[in-house]
Design an enzyme around this catalytic site. Sequence first.
Site, PDB file in Angstrom:
ATOM      1  N   HIS A   1      -9.245  -5.948   5.257  1.00 42.02           N
ATOM      2  CA  HIS A   1      -8.083  -5.381   4.455  1.00 42.02           C
ATOM      3  C   HIS A   1      -6.810  -6.700   4.768  1.00 42.02           C
ATOM      4  O   HIS A   1      -6.376  -7.287   3.865  1.00 42.02           O
ATOM      5  CB  HIS A   1      -7.531  -4.151   5.212  1.00 42.02           C
ATOM      6  CG  HIS A   1      -6.099  -3.965   4.916  1.00 42.02           C
ATOM      7  ND1 HIS A   1      -5.797  -3.952   3.502  1.00 42.02           N
ATOM      8  CD2 HIS A   1      -4.994  -3.705   5.633  1.00 42.02           C
ATOM      9  CE1 HIS A   1      -4.425  -3.395   3.552  1.00 42.02           C
ATOM     10  NE2 HIS A   1      -4.128  -3.148   4.839  1.00 42.02           N
TER      11      HIS A   1
ATOM     12  N   ASP B   1       0.091  -5.606   0.488  1.00 46.18           N
ATOM     13  CA  ASP B   1      -0.587  -4.679   1.085  1.00 46.18           C
ATOM     14  C   ASP B   1      -0.729  -3.301   0.539  1.00 46.18           C
ATOM     15  O   ASP B   1      -1.869  -3.045   0.357  1.00 46.18           O
ATOM     16  CB  ASP B   1       0.362  -4.250   2.601  1.00 46.18           C
ATOM     17  CG  ASP B   1      -0.359  -3.242   3.343  1.00 46.18           C
ATOM     18  OD1 ASP B   1      -1.366  -3.306   3.520  1.00 46.18           O
ATOM     19  OD2 ASP B   1       0.372  -2.590   4.137  1.00 46.18           O
TER      20      ASP B   1
ATOM     21  N   HIS C   1      -0.453  -8.340   9.916  1.00 41.66           N
ATOM     22  CA  HIS C   1       0.497  -7.190   9.628  1.00 41.66           C
ATOM     23  C   HIS C   1      -0.015  -6.055  10.002  1.00 41.66           C
ATOM     24  O   HIS C   1       1.113  -5.135  10.415  1.00 41.66           O
ATOM     25  CB  HIS C   1       0.792  -7.252   7.985  1.00 41.66           C
ATOM     26  CG  HIS C   1      -0.224  -6.581   7.345  1.00 41.66           C
ATOM     27  ND1 HIS C   1      -1.585  -6.976   6.893  1.00 41.66           N
ATOM     28  CD2 HIS C   1      -0.479  -5.074   6.958  1.00 41.66           C
ATOM     29  CE1 HIS C   1      -2.306  -5.987   6.286  1.00 41.66           C
ATOM     30  NE2 HIS C   1      -1.522  -4.791   6.413  1.00 41.66           N
TER      31      HIS C   1
ATOM     32  N   GLU D   1       1.289  -2.575  14.770  1.00 43.74           N
ATOM     33  CA  GLU D   1       1.250  -1.113  14.590  1.00 43.74           C
ATOM     34  C   GLU D   1       0.024  -0.459  15.208  1.00 43.74           C
ATOM     35  O   GLU D   1      -0.067   0.551  15.648  1.00 43.74           O
ATOM     36  CB  GLU D   1       1.190  -1.013  13.015  1.00 43.74           C
ATOM     37  CG  GLU D   1       1.057   0.632  12.477  1.00 43.74           C
ATOM     38  CD  GLU D   1       2.234   1.305  12.253  1.00 43.74           C
ATOM     39  OE1 GLU D   1       3.333   0.543  12.415  1.00 43.74           O
ATOM     40  OE2 GLU D   1       2.359   2.281  11.900  1.00 43.74           O
ATOM     41  N   ASP D   2      -1.065  -0.876  14.961  1.00 42.93           N
ATOM     42  CA  ASP D   2      -2.271  -0.411  15.209  1.00 42.93           C
ATOM     43  C   ASP D   2      -3.088  -0.748  16.456  1.00 42.93           C
ATOM     44  O   ASP D   2      -4.129  -0.135  16.635  1.00 42.93           O
ATOM     45  CB  ASP D   2      -3.393  -0.266  13.991  1.00 42.93           C
ATOM     46  CG  ASP D   2      -2.765   0.300  12.776  1.00 42.93           C
ATOM     47  OD1 ASP D   2      -1.684   1.250  12.866  1.00 42.93           O
ATOM     48  OD2 ASP D   2      -3.174   0.043  11.653  1.00 42.93           O
TER      49      ASP D   2
ATOM     50  N   ASP E   1       1.149  -0.233 -31.259  1.00 42.64           N
ATOM     51  CA  ASP E   1       1.188  -1.489 -30.650  1.00 42.64           C
ATOM     52  C   ASP E   1       0.592  -1.549 -29.388  1.00 42.64           C
ATOM     53  O   ASP E   1       1.144  -1.460 -28.226  1.00 42.64           O
ATOM     54  CB  ASP E   1       2.683  -1.941 -30.462  1.00 42.64           C
ATOM     55  CG  ASP E   1       3.496  -0.811 -29.934  1.00 42.64           C
ATOM     56  OD1 ASP E   1       3.043   0.261 -30.102  1.00 42.64           O
ATOM     57  OD2 ASP E   1       4.661  -1.047 -29.613  1.00 42.64           O
TER      58      ASP E   1
HETATM   59 MN    MN Z   1      -2.069  -2.768   5.657  1.00 43.09          MN
END
Ligand code: MN
Length: 757
Positions: free
Chosen positions: A72, A165, A97, A101-102, A285
């Site tokens: 990812h 992301d 990134h 956070e994780d 169109d």
């Molecule tokens: Mn992400």
Amino acid sequence: MTTHIAPPEAGPYNKNEEEEKKIILREYRALLRALKERLKRGDKAMLRRAFEMAADAHKDMRRKSGEPYIMHPLAVARIAVEEIGLGVTSAICALLHDTVEDTEISLEDVEREFSKSIAKIIDGLTKISNVVDLKADTTVQAENFRKILLTLADDPRVILIKLADRLHNMRTLESMSRDKQLKISSETTYIYSPLAHRLGFYEIKSEMEDLALKYTQPEIFTEITQGLSETKRERTRYINEFIKPIKEELSGNGFEFEIYGRPKAINSIWNKMRKKHVTFDEVYDLFAIRIIVKSTPEREKEDCWKVYSIVTNFYRPSPERLRDWISVPKGNGYEALHTTVMGPGGRWLEVQIRTERMNEIAEKGLAAHWKYKEGVPTAQENKLDSFLKHLREILNNPDTDTIDFIQDFKLDLFTEEIYIYTPKGDMRVLPKGATALDFAFDIHTELGRHCIGAKVNHRLVALSHQLVSGDQVEVITSSKQNPSEDWLSFLITAKAKSRVKSYLKEDKRKIAEDGKDALKRKLDHLKVNPSQYNLNELMHYFKKPSPLDLYYAIAVGNIDLKELKNFVVHGDKLQPAVKEIKHDIKHAAAEEDHPKHKNSKAPELIIFGERSDKILYKLAQCCQPIPGDDVFGFVTSGEGLKIHRTDCPNAAQLLANYGHRIVKTKWAKNKEISFLAGVRIIGMDDVGVIQKITNVISGELRLNMRSLSIDSKDGIFEGTIMVYVHDREELNKFCNKLGALEGIQKIERLESSETPS
Ligand code: MN
């Protein structure tokens, strides 16, 4: 995000470790190749470190698809570089990134390993990702969105990486659960695609919207994609016929160019079908012609007009559809010449003319501007700068009401622009529909505040006068003038509205103090604090958008504090009593009744969540779902659960803002209860038409009809039929039967806002 993680055994990926490593390395090398020319000395080593740090930190994690998680961040980095045009620093940030956070990695680690500026970008990205907090309240969500915009004003790279992301999450949404798909898609159309649009990333905006449509309304998405592929041959033939003479003439004039027909985005085709009430076959169109010429900075304007002249030598242009975004580029930097011409067979067709440089700006937006910084006239840079400056100004104003502001700001994001001149000839860009007063506020807050009127093209007009492109406006002021409530009814720019609101708020605030005291006394009595949580519950319940409005309404007596008896106290938390149905279904079922839905007496129609709990619900009036429709449940504060269609006009806003109030819902099989549904029919007027329709309803299908109304004019009739059906299948059968009648041209389901009652 933690939500992507699944146990390693999940998914189709069962490759051995060696093979996975190979795939990961291949992806990493592709990233290096994409960056190639931009790599300076030392960059490669730093990139490698970021990659290894991220790969190690995520090593035990997998995405829902079963892939190793590191795939990812790698993909996000590639999108940032290849599709957004960002450089090495951004690629490093994209790789890292999700680490803070994780994983175990901290911001300090990042700063020590890399640099302060990289740590700052990662910090911004980590903060933004909390917007996806399913438990957050509206005010929290709004506050988060404000944070996004602030970081955007701070370092635009944060939001650009975030777009990458989000785009990758949308591309890989397939393996997520249905409710996550809905939530993420709605959030994307609510926040991210308008931002992509505002920043000039048309490709990314379209792809995000198409993907969102694919998950929120799969049937429509399939219908349009199929339609596009079935008509492809005919389209290609037409395009070739159209461009043949232009091609020859351009070559004859020594142009180096590219010319092709470009299909419109699926979502924009759908918007057209919806807005004009037409079927796919009636959208003519489906594509535009694009001509991209090679040119030099000095000659590009001249070259584009020369191309225009060649095109219009062959095809007649519609004079009111000429758009010159070369002399005056759009606010997001877009430059091109658009014209609509009459093609073979009398079909109107849009032709877009750009140089290679303009094309790159159209595709890469803001980032391309940086690249071309030297070659671009300063006026354009100023426009982007002034957008960011404007944003910063509003966001830093402590008086700004965030939720309100976001609503207004979003309107700003979507609207077209007009160009207005000051008496001295300076140009200001305003959204379409802006009034003389918006213009005054745009020039200066004080000018807006004291504005009593304006002269438009030397003619005196009222404050609420709507401007059109090209107007010259002189503002007239008086020191005695002050903003009043009714100004808000005609102002349209976020800046002017937020200024007026903060003036008005001053007065209100003084009065509201009394209400605040009264509420505090009452809450003391109930032994709960006026915490943010409790205030939010009260705001939802009394339908007030902010604490100030809540206090004010209490102070002036619009809210009766006796109504607090409709709340129960859990520890230190107030909860609307109706939420109790979640815990105590039988109890609630005994007390509530459904006066509005005589036909749905049995509440066990819908199954909620994983278990098949049976709960009371109401069908939303805005979309009137029937069994078979794709639906979700929404916990309201005063009226229990409401069931909406996922294609309800309000769905995106609800799903994006109140994620924590959404309950997964599907229909149980039940043939005993019927639901009201409406269809609109259009056809050729004919004496027997009503007879034929009623025959289908009561004769063949034995449906119960509530109403039938028919208007006819010039040989065409338009009618609305309200019938009771058991489910979608029955409704479809009904529509098919009607469609088979002679002379009927169109049948479509009604949104309830159009329902006659
Ligand atoms: Mn992400």
